[in-house]
Design an enzyme around this catalytic site. Structure first.
Site, short mmCIF file in Angstrom:
data_model
loop_
_atom_site.label_atom_id
_atom_site.label_comp_id
_atom_site.label_asym_id
_atom_site.label_seq_id
_atom_site.Cartn_x
_atom_site.Cartn_y
_atom_site.Cartn_z
N GLU A 144 -11.18 3.25 6.17
CA GLU A 144 -10.12 4.16 6.65
C GLU A 144 -10.86 5.24 7.44
O GLU A 144 -10.80 5.26 8.67
CB GLU A 144 -9.35 4.75 5.47
CG GLU A 144 -8.28 5.77 5.87
CD GLU A 144 -7.61 6.48 4.67
OE1 GLU A 144 -8.16 6.44 3.56
OE2 GLU A 144 -6.53 7.09 4.87
N HIS A 166 1.14 4.82 -2.45
CA HIS A 166 0.73 5.65 -3.61
C HIS A 166 1.99 6.32 -4.10
O HIS A 166 2.60 7.11 -3.36
CB HIS A 166 -0.30 6.69 -3.18
CG HIS A 166 -1.52 6.10 -2.56
ND1 HIS A 166 -2.66 5.87 -3.28
CD2 HIS A 166 -1.77 5.67 -1.30
CE1 HIS A 166 -3.58 5.33 -2.48
NE2 HIS A 166 -3.06 5.19 -1.27
N HIS A 212 0.86 -1.20 0.00
CA HIS A 212 0.00 0.00 0.00
C HIS A 212 0.89 1.24 0.00
O HIS A 212 1.27 1.76 1.04
CB HIS A 212 -0.92 -0.05 1.23
CG HIS A 212 -1.95 1.06 1.27
ND1 HIS A 212 -3.11 0.95 2.01
CD2 HIS A 212 -1.98 2.28 0.68
CE1 HIS A 212 -3.82 2.06 1.87
NE2 HIS A 212 -3.15 2.89 1.08
N ASP A 236 1.74 4.03 2.74
CA ASP A 236 0.67 4.86 2.16
C ASP A 236 1.25 6.02 1.33
O ASP A 236 1.32 5.91 0.11
CB ASP A 236 -0.28 5.36 3.25
CG ASP A 236 -1.68 5.70 2.75
OD1 ASP A 236 -1.97 5.44 1.57
OD2 ASP A 236 -2.49 6.21 3.55
N ASP A 237 1.61 7.11 1.99
CA ASP A 237 2.15 8.30 1.31
C ASP A 237 3.37 8.77 2.11
O ASP A 237 3.30 9.76 2.85
CB ASP A 237 1.08 9.39 1.25
CG ASP A 237 -0.14 8.93 0.49
OD1 ASP A 237 -0.08 8.88 -0.75
OD2 ASP A 237 -1.15 8.57 1.14
N HIS A 275 -9.61 0.90 -1.16
CA HIS A 275 -9.55 1.52 0.16
C HIS A 275 -10.96 1.42 0.76
O HIS A 275 -11.96 1.72 0.09
CB HIS A 275 -9.20 3.01 0.03
CG HIS A 275 -7.75 3.28 -0.24
ND1 HIS A 275 -7.06 2.70 -1.27
CD2 HIS A 275 -6.86 4.09 0.41
CE1 HIS A 275 -5.81 3.15 -1.24
NE2 HIS A 275 -5.66 3.99 -0.24
N1 ADE Z 1 -4.68 8.60 -1.91
C1 ADE Z 1 -3.45 8.68 -1.41
N2 ADE Z 1 -3.45 8.32 -0.11
C2 ADE Z 1 -4.72 7.98 0.21
C3 ADE Z 1 -5.35 7.52 1.38
N3 ADE Z 1 -4.70 7.33 2.52
N4 ADE Z 1 -6.68 7.31 1.35
C4 ADE Z 1 -7.37 7.52 0.21
N5 ADE Z 1 -6.81 7.95 -0.91
C5 ADE Z 1 -5.49 8.18 -0.92
ZN ZN Z 2 -3.84 4.71 0.57
#
Ligand code: ADE
Ligand code: ZN
Length: 336
Positions: free
Chosen positions: A197, A20, A18, A275-276, A194
């Site tokens: 969350e 992005h 996971h 994630d990011d 997703h």
């Molecule tokens: N796009 C990038 N990170 C995300 C996240 N945590 N939840 C939903 N969309 C995303």
């Molecule tokens: Zn994500």
């Protein structure tokens, strides 16, 4: 956390499921690409941009994340972003990664689909880390937009292993994308979404029953529904949990409040992911260290997390077994 456990979580072989890729764009690279492409940024400096990373929820992050991606124009930009992430992954002993990307963020700005695919894919091929791609649809846009994105991606489908669903969750339930996911299923693509969350457990259920996804991205809210928790455990549906993301976006106030231990102890196939990473304070090993420092996680949990990451991957069975054997050999050499 003792020193041995810290060394183990850093050194153990692991998979990331996971990430992005646009969320791996560090402020320094955003500024370098802006200069290279003559793109004006609404921030005076790297420091001013970083100072804006004070998020209150998912949407407050997404607004900045899409702005950051506006510097990506040429194939080389997509290559450089992906290559930088893969170097971080390699340093964290990530052996395999399944990378999300959001083509609509780029095609909406006039970037060709070919540019996006070729830049990201070429960087994956050039890396010693095993890397595959999952194309995500933006759920705040319409299903028609997702369908035309799939159509535009037709010439490049051999470059992806699956599709996902991301962006603003609440108000955009999985059902909205039933037709496009049905089409992707017919095409033989792997499916993830997703869910749970910020959205309710009902979104996890409809991601499974309506979209037929094989993994749930995040899914931390599953524990609010005991019957659903039992089902997700029984069916070994993996959850790609992102601890630093969850605390930065206030899904949990602090890491000590995160439910990772409860997820694992409920028998769920939970994994740890970044994630990011450029926005949330770190890459894979930063996520492992933050969770193992704040939570009562043990050496046995570390091994389970490493095994889960490969088990939940979309690797062919033989490669999966090879990586699982590597995990077992690694832990066999750790003094008890
Ligand atoms: N796009 C990038 N990170 C995300 C996240 N945590 N939840 C939903 N969309 C995303
Ligand atoms: Zn994500």
């Amino acid at each position: 956390m003792n020193n041995q456990l810290r060394t183990v979580v850093q050194a153990m072989p692991k998979a990331e499921l996971h990430i992005h890729i646009e969320g791996s764009l560090e402020p320094e690279l955003i500024f370098a690409l802006a200069a290279r492409n003559g793109v004006a940024l609404p921030y005076a400096s790297v420091e001013a941009l970083r100072a804006a990373y004070a998020f209150t929820d998912l949407q407050s992050f997404l607004d900045i994340y899409y702005a950051g991606a506006s510097v990506l124009l040429q194939e080389q930009d997509f290559y450089d972003m992906t290559a930088a992430y893969l170097k971080k992954a390699e340093a964290d002993n990530v052996r395999h990664t399944e990378i999300f990307f959001d083509p609509q963020t780029h095609t909406a700005r006039g970037v060709a689909m070919e540019t996006v695919f070729n830049g990201i894919h070429r960087a994956c091929q050039d890396s010693p880390v095993s890397a595959t791609l999952i194309m995500c649809f933006l759920r705040h846009l319409s299903e028609e937009d997702a369908l035309s994105t799939l159509e535009a991606a037709t010439p490049y489908l051999d470059k992806i292993i699956g599709v996902g669903l991301d962006s603003s969750e609440v108000g955009h339930p999985p059902e909205k994308f039933a037709r496009v996911f049905a089409r992707c299923r017919e095409l033989g693509l792997h499916l993830v979404a997703h869910a749970g969350e910020e959205g309710p457990p009902a979104y996890i259920e409809s991601a499974l029953d309506v979209l037929h996804v094989e993994r749930i991205d995040h899914g931390v809210r599953v524990l609010e529904d005991a019957a659903l928790t039992a089902r997700v455990a029984r069916e070994r549906i993996a959850l790609t949990v992102c601890p630093l993301s969850n605390t930065k976006l206030r899904v949990f106030d602090q890491m000590k409040d995160h439910n990772l231990v409860q997820l694992l102890d409920a028998g769920l196939v939970a994994t740890v992911n970044s994630d990011d990473p450029a926005y949330f304070g770190g890459y894979m090993n930063d996520n492992f260290i933050a969770t193992f420092e704040a939570l009562p996680l043990t050496l046995a949990h570390a091994r389970t997390l490493a095994r889960n990451s490969f088990e939940a991957s979309f690797l062919p069975a033989e490669q999966k077994q090879r990586f699982l054997a590597e995990v077992d050999a690694y832990f066999a050499a750790v003094p008890a």
